[in-house]
Write a protein that holds these residues in place. Structure first.
Motif: not given
Length: 318
Positions: A124-141
């Motif tokens: 993503e050229s700029e980190l989207s809010p949804g991806t930011l949430v995923e980075l903080n909460e995902a149970k996968y790498s």
């Protein structure tokens, strides 16, 4: 000479609590206490800075991080099949480089056993809010390539709701221009794992310095707070109505803890390097022990500890 006598008193105060009270209350000037505290902070923070500046990006990876190395190999195979590229370019700034995607948007590697997600790769050229949430909460790498920054999240263990992760951000400064990051990983499994570790070290190298200074600054505030807290504690302990040290002001007790801090700071260095997992606890712990020791021995409320020097008055006889 005052400076020589002050140095002798400082060295004596390393092992003699009586000398710390003499230095803080009678024989040492106020600025000596500040200098001692400043030097103590520098010494106490050396292990913290060294510990953080020596961290490598690959150290965030524990074991195989739930198969992240196999996920990288699958990502490379997918990219080669579809012609994806992630190319490092000059951003026009000496400090930063950028990555441009050629066809790549996302790839998910699922476990062959149960189909659950193991790792997600994104651009993503700029980190989207949804991806930011995923980075903080995902149970996968996750490895998310944005134009200026790489965001990495390694899930190293999962047990129902318990997730252990290593999360950090990196940059592309250490990669040569026109480097294809997909090709950088290699193609065969042993090669992809080795190159993945090298990639993480290079990507984290730029942010490592800033992270080390931030962590050191945070610990400096913590250590200053501990010195002030120990001084406040000594002041509280001498507030009894019959306490012989009731005349001590809070400035007096703060100066005492400044003088007390040098020996714990010196001891912090070898202890922190011997037990590298706990570099930040030694100075507060040792200073706390020494503050409690002086309160029980020299500053005893029954008056049997430290004896205030009595002023001798002279009378002129004509």
């Amino acid at each position: 000479c005052y400076h020589i006598s002050a140095m002798k008193l400082i060295f004596k105060s390393l092992i003699d609590n009586t000398a710390t009270i003499d230095g803080a209350r009678k024989k040492g000037k106020w600025w000596v206490a500040i200098i001692i505290a400043f030097v103590s902070l520098i010494l106490a923070l050396i292990p913290t800075f060294v510990n953080n500046i020596s961290v490598k990006g690959s150290q965030f990876l524990s074991g195989n991080a739930q198969g992240i190395d196999y996920a990288v190999q699958a990502f490379v195979e997918e990219a080669e099949t579809k012609g994806y590229k992630l190319v490092v370019k000059d951003s026009g700034s000496k400090e930063n480089k950028k990555v441009v995607s050629e066809g790549f948007e996302s790839f998910t590697y699922a476990s062959p056993k149960d189909g659950t997600n193991v790792a997600v790769f994104k651009y993503e050229s700029e980190l989207s809010p949804g991806t930011l949430v995923e980075l903080n909460e995902a149970k996968y790498s996750m490895i998310v390539f944005s134009e200026d920054v790489i965001h990495v999240r390694f899930v190293t263990a999962t047990n129902k709701d318990v997730i252990r992760t290593g999360t950090w951000t990196g940059a592309y400064n250490k990669f040569d221009n026109d480097t294809d990051l997909v090709a950088y990983f290699g193609t065969t499994y042993p090669e992809t794992r080795t190159n993945m570790l090298s990639f993480m070290d290079k990507a984290y190298n730029t942010t490592r310095v800033a992270s080390a200074w931030i962590q050191t600054g945070v610990m400096a505030l913590v250590d200053i707070g501990v010195i002030l807290l120990m001084g406040f504690m000594l002041w509280i302990l001498t507030r009894g109505k019959t306490n012989p040290f009731r005349m001590y002001t809070i400035l007096d007790t703060w100066k005492i803890t400044c003088w007390l801090s040098l020996a714990p700071a010196i001891l912090t260095i070898p202890l922190a390097f011997l037990i590298r997992n706990l570099p930040d606890i030694w100075f507060p712990m040792i200073l706390g022990i020494r503050a409690m020791w002086i309160s029980m021995k020299q500053l005893r409320p029954d008056g049997t500890g430290y004896q205030e020097p009595k002023e001798v008055k002279t009378v002129n006889v004509k």
